[in-house]
Design a protein around this motif. Sequence first.
Motif, PDB file in Angstrom:
ATOM      1  N   LEU A  97      -6.893 -15.746   0.157  1.00 51.67           N
ATOM      2  CA  LEU A  97      -5.451 -15.616   0.353  1.00 51.67           C
ATOM      3  C   LEU A  97      -4.935 -16.695   1.293  1.00 51.67           C
ATOM      4  CD1 LEU A  97      -5.063 -11.738   0.692  1.00 51.67           C
ATOM      5  CD2 LEU A  97      -5.394 -13.153  -1.359  1.00 51.67           C
ATOM      6  N   ALA A  98      -3.986 -17.459   0.799  1.00 50.67           N
ATOM      7  CA  ALA A  98      -3.490 -18.581   1.598  1.00 50.67           C
ATOM      8  C   ALA A  98      -2.011 -18.822   1.361  1.00 50.67           C
ATOM      9  CB  ALA A  98      -4.281 -19.835   1.265  1.00 50.67           C
ATOM     10  N   ALA A  99      -1.280 -17.768   0.934  1.00 51.17           N
ATOM     11  CA  ALA A  99       0.130 -17.975   0.596  1.00 51.17           C
ATOM     12  C   ALA A  99       1.066 -17.790   1.786  1.00 51.17           C
ATOM     13  CB  ALA A  99       0.532 -17.034  -0.542  1.00 51.17           C
ATOM     14  N   GLY A 100       0.530 -17.273   2.883  1.00 52.83           N
ATOM     15  CA  GLY A 100       1.377 -17.042   4.063  1.00 52.83           C
ATOM     16  C   GLY A 100       1.972 -18.346   4.575  1.00 52.83           C
ATOM     17  N   GLN A 122       1.361 -17.206  -5.904  1.00 56.03           N
ATOM     18  CA  GLN A 122       2.033 -15.927  -5.643  1.00 56.03           C
ATOM     19  C   GLN A 122       3.503 -16.272  -5.410  1.00 56.03           C
ATOM     20  OE1 GLN A 122       1.159 -14.148  -1.835  1.00 56.03           O
ATOM     21  NE2 GLN A 122       1.722 -12.084  -2.500  1.00 56.03           N
ATOM     22  N   LEU A 174       4.652 -10.715  -0.937  1.00 52.72           N
ATOM     23  CA  LEU A 174       4.990  -9.287  -0.805  1.00 52.72           C
ATOM     24  C   LEU A 174       3.843  -8.460  -0.242  1.00 52.72           C
ATOM     25  CD1 LEU A 174       6.966  -8.829  -4.160  1.00 52.72           C
ATOM     26  CD2 LEU A 174       7.873  -9.346  -1.886  1.00 52.72           C
ATOM     27  N   GLY A 175       2.838  -9.129   0.312  1.00 51.33           N
ATOM     28  CA  GLY A 175       1.750  -8.380   0.941  1.00 51.33           C
ATOM     29  C   GLY A 175       0.388  -8.775   0.389  1.00 51.33           C
ATOM     30  N   TYR A 234      -9.576 -14.576   3.682  1.00 56.40           N
ATOM     31  CA  TYR A 234      -8.320 -15.168   4.127  1.00 56.40           C
ATOM     32  C   TYR A 234      -8.536 -16.656   4.392  1.00 56.40           C
ATOM     33  CZ  TYR A 234      -6.446 -10.473   5.295  1.00 56.40           C
ATOM     34  OH  TYR A 234      -5.994  -9.191   5.267  1.00 56.40           O
ATOM     35  N   GLY A 235      -7.628 -17.453   3.911  1.00 54.04           N
ATOM     36  CA  GLY A 235      -7.718 -18.897   4.148  1.00 54.04           C
ATOM     37  C   GLY A 235      -7.582 -19.281   5.606  1.00 54.04           C
ATOM     38  N   ASP A 236      -7.047 -18.374   6.418  1.00 56.29           N
ATOM     39  CA  ASP A 236      -6.853 -18.702   7.836  1.00 56.29           C
ATOM     40  C   ASP A 236      -7.910 -18.057   8.736  1.00 56.29           C
ATOM     41  OD1 ASP A 236      -6.142 -16.036   7.810  1.00 56.29           O
ATOM     42  OD2 ASP A 236      -4.096 -16.340   8.531  1.00 56.29           O
ATOM     43  N   TYR A 247      -4.140  -5.666  14.810  1.00 54.71           N
ATOM     44  CA  TYR A 247      -5.103  -5.485  13.724  1.00 54.71           C
ATOM     45  C   TYR A 247      -5.032  -4.085  13.119  1.00 54.71           C
ATOM     46  CZ  TYR A 247      -7.351  -9.884  14.915  1.00 54.71           C
ATOM     47  OH  TYR A 247      -7.604 -11.201  15.128  1.00 54.71           O
ATOM     48  N   ASN A 272      -9.981  -4.026  11.181  1.00 56.31           N
ATOM     49  CA  ASN A 272     -10.119  -4.639   9.867  1.00 56.31           C
ATOM     50  C   ASN A 272     -10.022  -6.160   9.979  1.00 56.31           C
ATOM     51  OD1 ASN A 272      -9.969  -5.309   7.135  1.00 56.31           O
ATOM     52  ND2 ASN A 272      -7.749  -4.881   7.032  1.00 56.31           N
ATOM     53  N   SER A 273     -11.052  -6.843   9.531  1.00 54.68           N
ATOM     54  CA  SER A 273     -11.032  -8.318   9.546  1.00 54.68           C
ATOM     55  C   SER A 273     -10.207  -8.866   8.390  1.00 54.68           C
ATOM     56  CB  SER A 273     -12.455  -8.852   9.421  1.00 54.68           C
ATOM     57  OG  SER A 273     -12.936  -8.597   8.102  1.00 54.68           O
ATOM     58  N   THR A 328      -5.048  -2.922   2.237  1.00 54.53           N
ATOM     59  CA  THR A 328      -5.792  -1.889   2.968  1.00 54.53           C
ATOM     60  C   THR A 328      -5.656  -0.499   2.331  1.00 54.53           C
ATOM     61  OG1 THR A 328      -3.857  -1.894   4.395  1.00 54.53           O
ATOM     62  CG2 THR A 328      -5.786  -3.055   5.191  1.00 54.53           C
TER      63      THR A 328
HETATM   64  C1  UD1 Z   1      -3.985  -8.122   7.673  1.00 52.13           C
HETATM   65  C2  UD1 Z   1      -4.477  -6.717   7.394  1.00 52.13           C
HETATM   66  C3  UD1 Z   1      -4.930  -6.068   8.717  1.00 52.13           C
HETATM   67  C4  UD1 Z   1      -6.011  -6.906   9.341  1.00 52.13           C
HETATM   68  C5  UD1 Z   1      -5.537  -8.339   9.525  1.00 52.13           C
HETATM   69  C6  UD1 Z   1      -6.689  -9.216   9.948  1.00 52.13           C
HETATM   70  C7  UD1 Z   1      -3.208  -5.860   5.484  1.00 52.13           C
HETATM   71  C8  UD1 Z   1      -2.070  -5.025   5.051  1.00 52.13           C
HETATM   72  N1  UD1 Z   1      -3.402  -5.962   6.787  1.00 52.13           N
HETATM   73  O1  UD1 Z   1      -2.843  -8.013   8.495  1.00 52.13           O
HETATM   74  O2  UD1 Z   1      -5.423  -4.762   8.482  1.00 52.13           O
HETATM   75  O3  UD1 Z   1      -6.404  -6.353  10.590  1.00 52.13           O
HETATM   76  O4  UD1 Z   1      -5.031  -8.879   8.294  1.00 52.13           O
HETATM   77  O5  UD1 Z   1      -6.234 -10.510  10.223  1.00 52.13           O
HETATM   78  O6  UD1 Z   1      -3.909  -6.381   4.648  1.00 52.13           O
HETATM   79  N2  UD1 Z   1      -1.115 -13.403   2.489  1.00 52.13           N
HETATM   80  C9  UD1 Z   1      -0.761 -13.886   1.256  1.00 52.13           C
HETATM   81  N3  UD1 Z   1       0.281 -13.330   0.602  1.00 52.13           N
HETATM   82  C10 UD1 Z   1       1.008 -12.303   1.125  1.00 52.13           C
HETATM   83  C11 UD1 Z   1       0.647 -11.823   2.389  1.00 52.13           C
HETATM   84  C12 UD1 Z   1      -0.412 -12.379   3.043  1.00 52.13           C
HETATM   85  O7  UD1 Z   1      -1.402 -14.807   0.746  1.00 52.13           O
HETATM   86  O8  UD1 Z   1       1.936 -11.857   0.463  1.00 52.13           O
HETATM   87  C13 UD1 Z   1      -2.250 -13.990   3.183  1.00 52.13           C
HETATM   88  C14 UD1 Z   1      -1.852 -14.704   4.462  1.00 52.13           C
HETATM   89  O9  UD1 Z   1      -1.644 -16.076   4.209  1.00 52.13           O
HETATM   90  C15 UD1 Z   1      -3.064 -14.491   5.356  1.00 52.13           C
HETATM   91  C16 UD1 Z   1      -3.639 -13.184   4.877  1.00 52.13           C
HETATM   92  O10 UD1 Z   1      -3.119 -12.958   3.575  1.00 52.13           O
HETATM   93  O11 UD1 Z   1      -4.043 -15.489   5.151  1.00 52.13           O
HETATM   94  C17 UD1 Z   1      -3.295 -12.011   5.799  1.00 52.13           C
HETATM   95  O12 UD1 Z   1      -1.915 -11.814   5.817  1.00 52.13           O
HETATM   96  P1  UD1 Z   1      -1.127 -11.396   7.120  1.00 52.13           P
HETATM   97  O13 UD1 Z   1       0.304 -11.194   6.766  1.00 52.13           O
HETATM   98  O14 UD1 Z   1      -1.441 -12.319   8.232  1.00 52.13           O
HETATM   99  O15 UD1 Z   1      -1.785  -9.970   7.413  1.00 52.13           O
HETATM  100  P2  UD1 Z   1      -1.781  -9.194   8.767  1.00 52.13           P
HETATM  101  O16 UD1 Z   1      -0.480  -8.579   8.974  1.00 52.13           O
HETATM  102  O17 UD1 Z   1      -2.312 -10.063   9.848  1.00 52.13           O
END
Ligand code: UD1
Length: 467
Positions: free
Chosen positions: A14-17, A84, A88-89, A112-114, A151, A182-183, A212
């Motif tokens: 996942l890297a769309a953020g 994406q 939207l999550g 996660y890409g980050d 987290y 949760n990582s 989750t």
């Molecule tokens: C998420 C987890 C949380 C966990 C945390 C660890 C969920 C709902 N929550 O929270 O339980 O402790 O990561 O870091 O999963 N992304 C997309 N598209 C989206 C949303 C996110 O690609 O629509 C990617 C982001 O770029 C990022 C990753 O998914 O790499 C996590 O998204 P982020 O919004 O940072 O999640 P957290 O709120 O940190």
Amino acid sequence: MKASSAVPTAAVILAAGKGTRMGSELPKVMHRLAGFPLVGHVLYQAAQAGIDKLVVVIAPGMHQVSRYVCEMPGITSEVTVAVQEEQLGTAHAVLAAKDALAGFEGNLLVLYGDTPLVTTETLTRLQEVLLDDARCAVAVLGFRMEAPNDYGRLILGGDGALERIVEARDASAVQKKVTLCNSGVFAIRGNLAWELLGQIGNDNAKGEYYLTDIVELANSAGYRANVIETESAEVLGVNSRGELAAAEAAFQQRARRAHMDSGVTLLDPASVYFSADTVVGPDSLIEPNVFFGPGVAIGAGTHIKAFSHIEGSVIGDGAVVGPFARLRPGTNLGEKVKIGNFVEVKKSEIEAGAKINHLSYIGDAEIGENSNIGAGTITCNYDGFHKYRTTIGRDVFVGSNTSLVAPLTIGEGAMIAAGSVITEDIAPDALALARTRQEQKQDWAVGFRERKVAEKKAAKKKKSGTD
Ligand code: UD1
Ligand code: CA
């Protein structure tokens, strides 16, 4: 049956953020850690874990990310990009990879890409959870943190299985006290993944589709979810420049330890910076304040002296580099080559035993075995438009402060007088002198001094006469 290769696994990264908190034009996952984009680390570790299908989920317009991951050198896994359209999550993001995985039957790994520090071993361990327990639909990588703030919290049942994951902003006061987090790294059983993901809604504090939620859905469908733990340093996420620096520090600490374990002496480990791909042979000694950019491979028994900056270079066994040396991309040093202080080398082959010990620039050159390049030698390789090559044979002696105006070929065994500006090829074993011949005027200095003293005296006399 433990071998993870028994069930094919695809990874969704996942890297769309947007990564707003980085305050950058560059997509967050393209920021570099140990010389390589964050997302590159994730792809590399996944590929190392034997995952041969990788789908990177990006937002519209993230061309840099898609170009980088699709052309990433050094991995043989198939890499595709899924867009994406709207963020939207995390569940919605995984679903964006569905088309790219059409027809794929194996398990899914969500990364996660980050979150660049996750290791191959951990990814393998996580996949094994699904292989070991046929009822397990989801395996989650957890970690402990005393004050977990944002987290998601892992809520375990009496039997140690995972009941659900609660996001911090949806958690009750009691749930917030849970320190198991949760990582974000998940393994999901393939034949259930899309069905469970499709059931996830967005009725929560953020109005997002939470990945989750898959845990509770798996449990209600009669499956189990399990947690394996790792240390928090491995799942450090990068959301800001501060966290990027923290991840870099964690990476460097790991790299320094690994190099020392493989037989490299670091006099001051904390001051040496490695790239993710730096290779150093055993019994090498690295002095303080040395920086390795990407693409460096160093042989055994080398000595890298203090304050050297090295990138894109191959260094042979027993070579000595520095102090204060700069090796730029395309440098290839043979065995026992010596590069001394304030020497810059670029795109050049320096063959075994050659020495460039002081204050030189060598670019686009080839220097044969055992040649000695004197202090202050410069290859003049650029005329403002094009680059030209300098080819120097073996056993050549270049006198100090020589300018080698390329293109040039200098035959083996040739010698160049100090201070020469060489513009023409030199035959083997010849001596080339290319400087103005020295002229000498006998006793000239004596007459000069007498004249000057007399002039000074006359001027003084004139001055006192006018007082
Ligand atoms: C998420 C987890 C949380 C966990 C945390 C660890 C969920 C709902 N929550 O929270 O339980 O402790 O990561 O870091 O999963 N992304 C997309 N598209 C989206 C949303 C996110 O690609 O629509 C990617 C982001 O770029 C990022 C990753 O998914 O790499 C996590 O998204 P982020 O919004 O940072 O999640 P957290 O709120 O940190
Ligand atoms: Ca995050």
